[in-house]
Design a protein around this motif. Structure first.
Motif, short mmCIF file in Angstrom:
data_model
loop_
_atom_site.label_atom_id
_atom_site.label_comp_id
_atom_site.label_asym_id
_atom_site.label_seq_id
_atom_site.Cartn_x
_atom_site.Cartn_y
_atom_site.Cartn_z
N LEU A 124 29.49 9.67 61.92
CA LEU A 124 30.86 9.63 61.70
C LEU A 124 31.27 10.86 61.17
O LEU A 124 32.45 11.44 61.55
N ALA A 125 30.70 11.71 60.33
CA ALA A 125 31.13 12.83 59.82
C ALA A 125 31.04 13.96 60.75
O ALA A 125 31.98 14.69 61.07
N GLY A 126 30.00 13.91 61.69
CA GLY A 126 29.99 15.02 62.86
C GLY A 126 31.10 14.63 63.86
O GLY A 126 31.78 15.44 64.26
N LEU A 127 31.60 13.24 63.95
CA LEU A 127 32.71 12.87 64.93
C LEU A 127 34.02 13.38 64.42
O LEU A 127 34.88 13.40 65.08
N ARG A 128 34.18 13.49 63.00
CA ARG A 128 35.71 13.83 62.47
C ARG A 128 35.66 15.29 62.10
O ARG A 128 36.83 15.71 61.53
N ARG A 129 34.60 16.00 62.19
CA ARG A 129 34.60 17.49 61.62
C ARG A 129 34.68 18.33 62.74
O ARG A 129 33.90 17.79 63.92
N ASP A 130 35.08 19.69 62.78
CA ASP A 130 34.86 20.46 63.75
C ASP A 130 33.99 21.72 63.56
O ASP A 130 33.96 22.87 64.18
N ASP A 131 33.28 21.60 62.37
CA ASP A 131 32.20 22.61 61.91
C ASP A 131 30.97 22.31 61.95
O ASP A 131 30.25 22.82 61.16
N ILE A 132 30.68 21.48 62.74
CA ILE A 132 29.21 20.80 62.71
C ILE A 132 28.85 21.24 64.07
O ILE A 132 29.33 20.72 65.01
N ARG A 133 27.35 21.82 63.98
CA ARG A 133 26.62 22.24 65.19
C ARG A 133 26.05 21.13 65.99
O ARG A 133 25.83 21.31 67.34
N GLY A 134 25.67 20.13 65.42
CA GLY A 134 24.86 18.95 65.80
C GLY A 134 25.05 17.83 65.02
O GLY A 134 24.79 17.97 63.58
N VAL A 135 24.16 16.71 65.54
CA VAL A 135 23.77 15.51 64.60
C VAL A 135 22.66 15.03 65.22
O VAL A 135 22.49 14.62 66.49
N VAL A 136 21.75 14.69 64.12
CA VAL A 136 20.35 13.94 64.52
C VAL A 136 20.73 12.57 63.94
O VAL A 136 21.00 12.59 62.62
N ASP A 137 20.56 11.62 64.73
CA ASP A 137 20.82 10.11 64.30
C ASP A 137 19.83 9.44 64.56
O ASP A 137 19.07 9.20 65.92
N TRP A 138 18.99 9.15 63.50
CA TRP A 138 17.85 8.01 63.59
C TRP A 138 17.99 6.81 63.26
O TRP A 138 18.40 6.51 62.16
N PHE A 139 18.01 5.70 64.51
CA PHE A 139 18.33 4.38 64.26
C PHE A 139 19.40 3.93 63.37
O PHE A 139 19.19 3.05 62.66
N GLY A 140 20.25 4.56 63.64
CA GLY A 140 21.59 4.04 62.87
C GLY A 140 22.52 3.30 63.45
O GLY A 140 22.73 3.17 64.66
N PRO A 141 23.05 2.10 62.70
CA PRO A 141 24.15 1.30 63.30
C PRO A 141 25.38 2.10 63.83
O PRO A 141 25.72 3.04 63.11
N ALA A 142 25.74 1.64 64.91
CA ALA A 142 26.82 2.51 65.71
C ALA A 142 27.87 1.43 66.00
O ALA A 142 29.08 2.32 66.34
N ASP A 143 27.92 0.31 66.12
CA ASP A 143 28.70 -0.53 66.48
C ASP A 143 28.72 -1.67 65.54
O ASP A 143 27.95 -2.79 65.65
N LEU A 144 29.56 -1.75 64.55
CA LEU A 144 29.56 -2.88 63.41
C LEU A 144 29.86 -4.39 63.96
O LEU A 144 29.49 -5.16 63.39
N PHE A 145 30.69 -4.27 65.15
CA PHE A 145 31.23 -5.51 65.60
C PHE A 145 29.82 -6.20 66.27
O PHE A 145 29.48 -7.37 65.89
N ALA A 146 28.89 -5.38 67.05
CA ALA A 146 27.79 -5.94 67.48
C ALA A 146 26.70 -6.14 66.59
O ALA A 146 25.95 -6.78 66.68
N MET A 147 26.71 -5.26 65.41
CA MET A 147 25.79 -5.53 64.38
C MET A 147 26.13 -6.76 63.81
O MET A 147 25.26 -7.52 63.22
N ALA A 148 27.31 -7.23 63.53
CA ALA A 148 27.53 -8.61 63.20
C ALA A 148 27.06 -9.75 63.85
O ALA A 148 26.86 -10.86 63.25
N GLU A 149 26.66 -9.58 64.93
CA GLU A 149 26.06 -10.61 65.93
C GLU A 149 24.75 -10.61 65.72
O GLU A 149 24.07 -11.49 66.39
N HIS A 150 24.08 -9.75 65.09
CA HIS A 150 22.70 -9.65 64.95
C HIS A 150 22.21 -10.33 63.63
O HIS A 150 22.48 -10.32 62.75
#
Length: 263
Positions: A124-150
């Motif tokens: 989320l921080a990488g998506l809302r800022r313009d000063d980040i070179r990259g994002v490493v995402d290890w197994f993070g929840p990405a769609d909280l509506f789908a997570m609610a069905e889990h």
């Protein structure tokens, strides 16, 4: 052993001070990894990269490759709800940009690296800022509506996501949308490296597939690394060096860092 600076970087009004640990390789101008821990937004520590993996194989491994690492605190869900945690990430980044160079870190070359709930914050921080070179995402929840069905065996209002949002996603749809990286993907975002175990029972692998698909759909560079048989926090993975090497290679590419200088 890398040097470690422990410093308070913010104190949100009415809350405890928030700190970070800054590890540096010794040479000036090291690209900066900003790390956000896991724990379902309700627990966890900046001192632990991933449960079961010690400092030598995590923080120290990254520093040995020539990077500075800032491991940052954020308010947990019992203290404050979304989006307070993103404000905390912004506060840490502001301190690093103001003071990182004094300690050998180049805060003009930042990569956010998060684990589980911390990966959601990093994305989320990488998506809302313009000063980040990259994002490493290890197994993070990405769609909280789908997570609610889990299925977790918990009541809908007691899941980690609901406690973070202030209620189930269905009851707080606008907040859940804003807290879901897969629903916030946009053109011009920084590149992503995503790694996820295919046997993860806590955050389904489909969450990372959804994020990768959303990023690709808007033209963002993304590499998705499935880890066959890997479970949450890399349980079941005998050798975690490979997943660290994938991520470190990505960090080197997006920051223009030559790892050969530190081998």
């Amino acid at each position: 052993m890398p040097s470690i600076l422990e410093v308070d970087v913010a104190q949100p009004e009415g809350f405890r001070p928030l700190s970070l640990d800054l590890r540096t390789p010794g040479a000036a101008g090291a690209p900066l990894v900003v790390f956000l821990h896991g724990g379902g937004w309700r627990r966890g520590s900046r001192k632990v990269f991933t449960p079961g993996i010690g400092e030598a194989r995590s923080f120290d491994r990254i520093v040995a490759a020539g990077f500075a690492v800032a491991s940052c605190e954020y308010r947990l869900s019992a203290e404050a709800r979304f989006p307070a945690q993103l404000d905390d990430v912004d506060a840490a980044l502001a301190w690093l940009q103001a003071h990182g160079a004094e300690h050998g870190a180049d805060a003009s070359r930042i990569v956010l690296w998060g684990v589980s709930a911390g990966a959601t914050l990093a994305a989320l921080a990488g998506l809302r800022r313009d000063d980040i070179r990259g994002v490493v995402d290890w197994f993070g929840p990405a769609d909280l509506f789908a997570m609610a069905e889990h299925t977790t065996g918990e009541a809908p209002e007691d899941t980690r996501e609901a406690r973070w949002l202030g209620g189930p996603a269905a009851d707080r749809p606008e907040v859940a949308r804003l807290a879901s990286p897969a629903l916030q993907a946009h053109a011009g975002a920084p590149p992503f490296h995503i790694a996820h175990g295919t046997a993860d029972e806590h955050v389904p692998f489909a969450q990372s597939e959804a994020l990768a698909a959303a990023l690709r759909a808007v033209g963002v560079g993304v590499e998705l690394r499935p880890v066959p048989g890997g479970r949450h926090f890399w349980e079941g993975l005998g050798d975690t060096d490979v997943v660290f090497d994938w991520a470190i290679d990505f960090v080197a590419r997006v920051t223009g860092h030559n790892r050969e200088d530190h081998r």
